[in-house]
Write an enzyme that holds these catalytic residues in place. Structure first.
Site, PDB file in Angstrom:
ATOM      1  N   LYS A  34       0.812  -1.225   0.000  1.00 28.05           N
ATOM      2  CA  LYS A  34       0.000   0.000   0.000  1.00 28.05           C
ATOM      3  C   LYS A  34       0.843   1.271   0.000  1.00 28.05           C
ATOM      4  CE  LYS A  34      -0.778  -0.019   5.004  1.00 28.05           C
ATOM      5  NZ  LYS A  34      -1.770  -0.130   6.056  1.00 28.05           N
ATOM      6  N   THR A 144       4.004  -8.386   6.076  1.00 30.38           N
ATOM      7  CA  THR A 144       3.634  -6.979   6.304  1.00 30.38           C
ATOM      8  C   THR A 144       4.553  -6.263   7.286  1.00 30.38           C
ATOM      9  OG1 THR A 144       1.990  -7.898   7.808  1.00 30.38           O
ATOM     10  CG2 THR A 144       1.205  -7.149   5.662  1.00 30.38           C
ATOM     11  N   HIS A 446      47.118 -11.019   2.580  1.00 27.43           N
ATOM     12  CA  HIS A 446      47.865 -10.085   3.423  1.00 27.43           C
ATOM     13  C   HIS A 446      48.204  -8.833   2.617  1.00 27.43           C
ATOM     14  CE1 HIS A 446      50.644  -8.523   6.392  1.00 27.43           C
ATOM     15  NE2 HIS A 446      51.477  -8.264   5.398  1.00 27.43           N
TER      16      HIS A 446
END
Ligand code: NAI
Length: 467
Positions: A34, A144, A446
């Site tokens: 939404k 949700t 390294h």
């Protein structure tokens, strides 16, 4: 009527990933959100905008306080907060648009609107302006998410009393910022505004910061944050707030009870946790089972008590982390498609993106002690790592916890520069059920910070080389 195999409700990292994975597996999928923009809290008002501001504010602070040590002199350094916020928004916009691209690529149908479950197979989507449409589906995945927890007596207005949402969009650095909650959000947003010039006071209910993290790491981190200018009121709760024209007056009380005191500040950030967000979904009408805190209850296959309705992410129990939700989204989609998706909850990293970062996976020392597990500890400080010295990033250490008998890694904790990336090695080894010796016998480049992980693994057996 529109018909789908899978409808995912919620387009955050849990939901959109579930939708894409289900579509990859040949299912006909829609994802409803939404907000109008996919990505959920994480992309819109959470992880992504906060990390954009963390990076920008870190550059500002480093330019002011760090460059001189590298032999770089700069003139007046000025903050252009508007431009900083603009960059943050651009990052958010690009990434949210990216989800729509991914949906298109994978044939996921995006639907903008508020979904309400009518049954396990029917959903009404309210699209605004009184429009709504009904869709049918074989399965539903609820993703949700969550919303901030409030404190009684403090009314959030997102201007003077803010949640993380308001804290991401302040129009100027407040002179004084009070943070309630020394958790993920409090320490990240506190770092942002402290670097940009605010006086930051953190109020925490427990007598330590980051209550769930390894105690030794949290203690060392607190000292670093104090050096950076943050101050802490631990073992303290907020019992009230009065908002006036110039700011907010908080009433504080010792957590164990006692004399109250007041604290005046310009802005208050409430960051005391989040709770599942399921309002308006119609869960009560369908009798979908939730626990006392409102988390949707699911079985080991993410299915609720209603056949065909699944749930993942922040709205079900477990750590409220985007990557946990993503992994659940993948596993749930695979289960719906008839495969055997799975999430290993023992190997989910947690990362706080401050400077230095704090990263953790598996058990803390406190948990191992409480569970009566016999363990060995290996630690290595970044001050003994060549690359950390080159980078002037010597704060912190790596700590590996391994089973005393089997040497299997049970937990890993990193406080230091880029800890969020360094923890990935420990997570991978844990995922394979590996031992400290496995890391110790692995060749590390390294000079890299990752050599500290190797040295901590060597230290588990009492044989580090560089300390
Ligand atoms: P949190 O659970 O990390 O921390 C909340 C803190 O507030 C705890 O230390 C708690 O003891 C304290 N607290 C609770 N009630 C209090 C009260 N009344 N007074 C004073 N202190 C109180 O929650 P936070 O920071 O709000 O974050 C919410 C969620 O969002 C978390 O679950 C976190 O995992 C997630 N998140 C993750 C991030 C990341 O992965 N880097 C960044 C931001 C949030």
């Amino acid at each position: 009527m529109e018909r789908y195999d899978v409808v995912v409700i919620g387009g955050g990292p849990g939901g959109y990933v579930a939708a894409i994975r289900a579509a990859q597996l040949g299912l006909n999928v829609a994802c409803i959100d939404k907000r109008g923009r996919f990505g959920g809290t994480c992309l819109n008002i959470g992880c992504i905008p906060s990390k954009a501001l963390l990076k920008s504010s870190e550059k500002f602070a480093q330019t002011r306080h760090e460059l001189a040590a590298h032999g770089i002199e700069v003139g007046d350094v000025k903050l252009n907060l508007k431009a900083m916020m603009h960059r943050k928004q651009k990052v958010v916009d690009d990434l949210t648009n990216g989800i729509e691209f991914l949906f298109k690529k994978n044939n996921v149908t995006p639907i903008v609107g508020a979904a309400c479950l009518r049954s396990a197979n029917r959903i009404t989507v309210k699209e605004g302006k009184g429009n709504s449409r009904d869709i049918e589906t074989k399965t539903v995945v609820i993703a949700t998410g969550s919303s901030p927890v409030d404190i009684p007596g403090l009314t959030v207005d997102e201007k003077k009393i803010v949640t993380s949402t308001g804290a991401l969009s302040l129009s100027k650095p407040p002179d004084t910022l009070a943070l309630i909650g020394a958790g993920y959000i409090g320490l990240e947003m506190g770092s942002v505004w402290s670097r940009l010039g605010s006086q930051v006071v953190v109020i925490e209910y427990f007598d330590r910061i980051l209550p769930g993290m390894d105690g030794e790491v949290a203690g060392a981190f607190e000292k670093i944050l104090i050096k950076q200018g943050l101050s802490f009121k631990l073992g303290t709760k907020v019992t009230g707030a009065k908002t006036g024209r110039s700011g907010v007056k908080l009433t504080l009380e010792p957590a164990k009870g006692g004399k109250t005191e007041s604290l005046a500040c310009d802005v208050v950030l409430v960051a005391v946790g989040r709770r599942p967000y399921t309002a308006g979904l119609g869960l009560e009408d369908l009798a979908v089972a939730v626990d006392q805190q409102g988390f949707i209850q699911v079985d080991s296959r993410f299915q609720t008590n209603i056949s065909g309705i699944y749930a993942i992410g922040d709205c079900i129990p477990g750590p409220m982390l985007a990557h946990k939700a993503e992994d659940e989204g993948v596993a749930c989609a695979e289960i719906i498609a008839g495969q055997s998706g799975h999430v290993n909850y023992d190997a989910i990293p947690g990362i706080i993106y401050t400077n230095p970062e704090v990263a953790s996976v598996g058990k803390t020392e406190e948990q191992l002690k409480a569970e009566g597990i016999d363990y060995r500890v290996g630690k290595f400080p970044f001050s003994a790592n060549g690359r950390a010295r080159c980078n002037r990033a010597t704060e912190g250490f790596v700590k590996i916890l391994a089973d005393a008998k089997t040497d299997r890694i049970l937990g890993g904790h990193v406080l230091g520069d880029d800890a969020g990336s360094l923890i990935a090695e420990i997570v991978s080894v844990m995922e394979f059920g590996g031992s400290a010796e496995d890391i110790a016998r692995t060749c590390h480049g390294h000079p890299t910070l990752s050599e500290s992980v190797k040295e901590a693994a060597l230290a588990v057996a009492g044989r580090p080389i560089h300390i």
